[in-house]
Write a protein that holds these residues in place. Sequence first.
Motif, PDB file in Angstrom:
ATOM      1  N   ARG A 198      -9.647  -0.694   4.489  1.00 28.20           N
ATOM      2  CA  ARG A 198      -8.402  -0.078   4.003  1.00 28.20           C
ATOM      3  C   ARG A 198      -8.186   1.273   4.695  1.00 28.20           C
ATOM      4  O   ARG A 198      -7.072   1.585   5.129  1.00 28.20           O
ATOM      5  CB  ARG A 198      -8.480   0.087   2.478  1.00 28.20           C
ATOM      6  N   GLU A 199      -9.247   2.064   4.814  1.00 31.11           N
ATOM      7  CA  GLU A 199      -9.138   3.349   5.501  1.00 31.11           C
ATOM      8  C   GLU A 199      -8.840   3.166   6.985  1.00 31.11           C
ATOM      9  O   GLU A 199      -8.028   3.899   7.565  1.00 31.11           O
ATOM     10  CB  GLU A 199     -10.438   4.138   5.329  1.00 31.11           C
ATOM     11  N   ILE A 200      -9.509   2.199   7.601  1.00 37.27           N
ATOM     12  CA  ILE A 200      -9.290   1.937   9.026  1.00 37.27           C
ATOM     13  C   ILE A 200      -7.861   1.478   9.270  1.00 37.27           C
ATOM     14  O   ILE A 200      -7.190   1.914  10.226  1.00 37.27           O
ATOM     15  CB  ILE A 200     -10.311   0.898   9.533  1.00 37.27           C
ATOM     16  N   ASP A 201      -7.359   0.613   8.408  1.00 33.64           N
ATOM     17  CA  ASP A 201      -5.997   0.106   8.544  1.00 33.64           C
ATOM     18  C   ASP A 201      -4.978   1.240   8.396  1.00 33.64           C
ATOM     19  O   ASP A 201      -4.012   1.324   9.160  1.00 33.64           O
ATOM     20  CB  ASP A 201      -5.757  -0.974   7.482  1.00 33.64           C
ATOM     21  N   GLU A 202      -5.198   2.128   7.421  1.00 38.04           N
ATOM     22  CA  GLU A 202      -4.283   3.250   7.212  1.00 38.04           C
ATOM     23  C   GLU A 202      -4.312   4.221   8.385  1.00 38.04           C
ATOM     24  O   GLU A 202      -3.277   4.773   8.760  1.00 38.04           O
ATOM     25  CB  GLU A 202      -4.650   3.977   5.919  1.00 38.04           C
ATOM     26  N   GLU A 203      -5.480   4.413   8.963  1.00 39.80           N
ATOM     27  CA  GLU A 203      -5.628   5.405  10.033  1.00 39.80           C
ATOM     28  C   GLU A 203      -5.138   4.891  11.377  1.00 39.80           C
ATOM     29  O   GLU A 203      -4.508   5.635  12.149  1.00 39.80           O
ATOM     30  CB  GLU A 203      -7.090   5.823  10.149  1.00 39.80           C
ATOM     31  N   PHE A 204      -5.418   3.628  11.704  1.00 36.81           N
ATOM     32  CA  PHE A 204      -5.186   3.132  13.062  1.00 36.81           C
ATOM     33  C   PHE A 204      -4.103   2.060  13.171  1.00 36.81           C
ATOM     34  O   PHE A 204      -3.735   1.682  14.274  1.00 36.81           O
ATOM     35  CB  PHE A 204      -6.493   2.572  13.638  1.00 36.81           C
ATOM     36  N   GLY A 205      -3.604   1.553  12.043  1.00 33.92           N
ATOM     37  CA  GLY A 205      -2.613   0.492  12.111  1.00 33.92           C
ATOM     38  C   GLY A 205      -3.259  -0.876  12.168  1.00 33.92           C
ATOM     39  O   GLY A 205      -4.436  -1.032  12.495  1.00 33.92           O
ATOM     40  N   ARG A 206      -2.441  -1.898  11.833  1.00 33.07           N
ATOM     41  CA  ARG A 206      -2.992  -3.240  11.667  1.00 33.07           C
ATOM     42  C   ARG A 206      -3.561  -3.833  12.949  1.00 33.07           C
ATOM     43  O   ARG A 206      -4.617  -4.478  12.930  1.00 33.07           O
ATOM     44  CB  ARG A 206      -1.925  -4.173  11.070  1.00 33.07           C
ATOM     45  N   GLU A 207      -2.902  -3.651  14.076  1.00 35.57           N
ATOM     46  CA  GLU A 207      -3.391  -4.287  15.304  1.00 35.57           C
ATOM     47  C   GLU A 207      -4.778  -3.784  15.669  1.00 35.57           C
ATOM     48  O   GLU A 207      -5.686  -4.586  15.941  1.00 35.57           O
ATOM     49  CB  GLU A 207      -2.415  -4.038  16.454  1.00 35.57           C
TER      50      GLU A 207
ATOM     51  N   LEU B 145      -9.758  -6.095   1.574  1.00 41.36           N
ATOM     52  CA  LEU B 145     -10.507  -6.778   2.621  1.00 41.36           C
ATOM     53  C   LEU B 145     -10.324  -8.289   2.523  1.00 41.36           C
ATOM     54  O   LEU B 145     -10.170  -8.986   3.533  1.00 41.36           O
ATOM     55  CB  LEU B 145     -11.989  -6.406   2.510  1.00 41.36           C
ATOM     56  N   ALA B 146     -10.316  -8.815   1.297  1.00 44.08           N
ATOM     57  CA  ALA B 146     -10.143 -10.255   1.105  1.00 44.08           C
ATOM     58  C   ALA B 146      -8.715 -10.690   1.422  1.00 44.08           C
ATOM     59  O   ALA B 146      -8.489 -11.687   2.125  1.00 44.08           O
ATOM     60  CB  ALA B 146     -10.507 -10.627  -0.327  1.00 44.08           C
ATOM     61  N   LYS B 147      -7.744  -9.948   0.930  1.00 44.17           N
ATOM     62  CA  LYS B 147      -6.342 -10.337   1.094  1.00 44.17           C
ATOM     63  C   LYS B 147      -5.875 -10.207   2.532  1.00 44.17           C
ATOM     64  O   LYS B 147      -5.209 -11.102   3.072  1.00 44.17           O
ATOM     65  CB  LYS B 147      -5.460  -9.482   0.183  1.00 44.17           C
ATOM     66  N   GLU B 148      -6.227  -9.088   3.184  1.00 43.55           N
ATOM     67  CA  GLU B 148      -5.668  -8.791   4.499  1.00 43.55           C
ATOM     68  C   GLU B 148      -6.515  -9.299   5.656  1.00 43.55           C
ATOM     69  O   GLU B 148      -5.996  -9.531   6.749  1.00 43.55           O
ATOM     70  CB  GLU B 148      -5.461  -7.282   4.641  1.00 43.55           C
ATOM     71  N   PHE B 149      -7.816  -9.472   5.427  1.00 42.21           N
ATOM     72  CA  PHE B 149      -8.697  -9.876   6.533  1.00 42.21           C
ATOM     73  C   PHE B 149      -9.528 -11.109   6.223  1.00 42.21           C
ATOM     74  O   PHE B 149     -10.311 -11.556   7.068  1.00 42.21           O
ATOM     75  CB  PHE B 149      -9.607  -8.703   6.923  1.00 42.21           C
TER      76      PHE B 149
ATOM     77  N   HIS C  53     -15.922   5.424  -8.532  1.00 44.75           N
ATOM     78  CA  HIS C  53     -16.388   4.748  -7.318  1.00 44.75           C
ATOM     79  C   HIS C  53     -16.129   3.248  -7.417  1.00 44.75           C
ATOM     80  O   HIS C  53     -15.730   2.614  -6.435  1.00 44.75           O
ATOM     81  CB  HIS C  53     -17.884   4.994  -7.116  1.00 44.75           C
ATOM     82  N   PHE C  54     -16.361   2.679  -8.599  1.00 45.05           N
ATOM     83  CA  PHE C  54     -16.137   1.245  -8.793  1.00 45.05           C
ATOM     84  C   PHE C  54     -14.659   0.905  -8.626  1.00 45.05           C
ATOM     85  O   PHE C  54     -14.314  -0.121  -8.027  1.00 45.05           O
ATOM     86  CB  PHE C  54     -16.649   0.812 -10.161  1.00 45.05           C
ATOM     87  N   ASP C  55     -13.786   1.749  -9.129  1.00 39.77           N
ATOM     88  CA  ASP C  55     -12.348   1.510  -8.967  1.00 39.77           C
ATOM     89  C   ASP C  55     -11.985   1.442  -7.489  1.00 39.77           C
ATOM     90  O   ASP C  55     -11.259   0.545  -7.043  1.00 39.77           O
ATOM     91  CB  ASP C  55     -11.549   2.620  -9.653  1.00 39.77           C
ATOM     92  N   ALA C  56     -12.499   2.398  -6.706  1.00 41.65           N
ATOM     93  CA  ALA C  56     -12.211   2.416  -5.271  1.00 41.65           C
ATOM     94  C   ALA C  56     -12.832   1.214  -4.571  1.00 41.65           C
ATOM     95  O   ALA C  56     -12.213   0.610  -3.672  1.00 41.65           O
ATOM     96  CB  ALA C  56     -12.715   3.714  -4.647  1.00 41.65           C
ATOM     97  N   MET C  57     -14.041   0.847  -4.965  1.00 37.70           N
ATOM     98  CA  MET C  57     -14.718  -0.295  -4.346  1.00 37.70           C
ATOM     99  C   MET C  57     -13.949  -1.586  -4.597  1.00 37.70           C
ATOM    100  O   MET C  57     -13.825  -2.435  -3.698  1.00 37.70           O
ATOM    101  CB  MET C  57     -16.145  -0.393  -4.885  1.00 37.70           C
ATOM    102  N   GLN C  58     -13.399  -1.748  -5.813  1.00 37.13           N
ATOM    103  CA  GLN C  58     -12.612  -2.946  -6.109  1.00 37.13           C
ATOM    104  C   GLN C  58     -11.360  -3.000  -5.241  1.00 37.13           C
ATOM    105  O   GLN C  58     -11.017  -4.067  -4.708  1.00 37.13           O
ATOM    106  CB  GLN C  58     -12.216  -2.959  -7.587  1.00 37.13           C
ATOM    107  N   ARG C  59     -10.689  -1.870  -5.105  1.00 37.64           N
ATOM    108  CA  ARG C  59      -9.488  -1.848  -4.264  1.00 37.64           C
ATOM    109  C   ARG C  59      -9.827  -2.213  -2.818  1.00 37.64           C
ATOM    110  O   ARG C  59      -9.109  -2.981  -2.172  1.00 37.64           O
ATOM    111  CB  ARG C  59      -8.825  -0.470  -4.322  1.00 37.64           C
TER     112      ARG C  59
END
Length: 408
Positions: A83-92, A145-149, A134-140
């Motif tokens: 999620r952090e990588i996607d926000e920082e660098f874009g989907r491609e 990760l499951a939905k997008e990748f 931390h658990f809230d963030a881990m779930q997100r």
Amino acid sequence: MPDPLNNSYYAATANAWDAQPAFAGEGEYDVAVIGGGFTGLSAALACAEKGLKVALFEKETVGFGASGRNGGQLIPGLRWSMREIDEEFGRERAQAIFDLAYGAVGRVKDRIARHGIRCDLKAGHLEAAYKPAHFDAMQRDAEFLAKEFGWESEIVQPRDMGRHINGGGYHGGIYDPRGGHFHPLNYALGLARAAKDAGVEIFEHSPSWLGDANARYTIMATDNWMQDLDPALGRYTIPIMNYNIATAPLTNWQDYLPSDAAVADSRFVLNYFRLSADKRLIFGGGEKYVQAPPADIAGFVRKHIAEVFPSLANTPIDYAWGGAVGVTMNRLPHMGRKGNVFFAHGFSGHGALVTTLAGELLAEAVTGTMERFDVFAKLPHRPFPGGKLFAQPLATLGLLWYALRDRL
């Protein structure tokens, strides 16, 4: 005098390995690899498989550094969430990073299977939430990760944590069946044997400047010792000291880690632990930002064991060891090239899988295929501020601040 940092369970249970000669003569090679850890061994093996003449130079012995001393945890991905990588660098770019970083799991397992490496490979890794937030963030992160990748893992609710761990008071976690754990030194020795079989000449006790070895290309894979080879590159990492112990075998191990998964918690200064093949608890806890080891490594780690498993506070400890990890400012690996010199370092304590990938990408780059290598080489990096004298103290202040946040 014995090395107080190398009284390790891994060294005591290492597979047979014939000491390799020191390099003291002349040689002509296509590729000279400097560093006998996971990255260098993987790079040397992959280069030899491409038909290149390869020599590997190790200042100490194969697996001497972090590759042979780490916690043995196989954690898919990088220090950043997708999620952090996607926000920082874009989907491609994120997709390219995902394909490589998460694909590293298969690369390691393929090497183990293909070369018959006996390294006590086990499946399952649990990230345990130290705080409810931390658990809230881990779930997100897991859901993203499951939905997008398409990378599925199991969200473990607090009430279900007993399936994996009885201790620590953790607030839920994420279980990844594709992660796992292994005996890291035996994996390194297995890669070394495979490299020799492929034609790589391995030289131990051989600083790279000894003798007169000529090579068209050089691969620098020394992680925390990069400073010794290239001071400018060395400024991109600082050493963080980690310490591990192995207890006596536990007859009631199911009471503590019933699924036999490796566990790492979500604190900045994390605890990480697992069971060895003979059911010892291998536990790493705490960090030090000076390179002098504690007078009593076992005692230093024992207090962290007591926090997680109070009933093991006084269990016998048979082995205690430590070593330095090279950490970058952003905790992402630093890879690149300088002319005909290629390098990879700064895996920031998350390299048991990604180092094998890095070695294979270095081999691709040496042979002119840069596309996948550039996925990592183009990640943004900055050297630590302060120069040679002040980089470590300034970085230490920042790290201590994050460590303090764990306690708030």
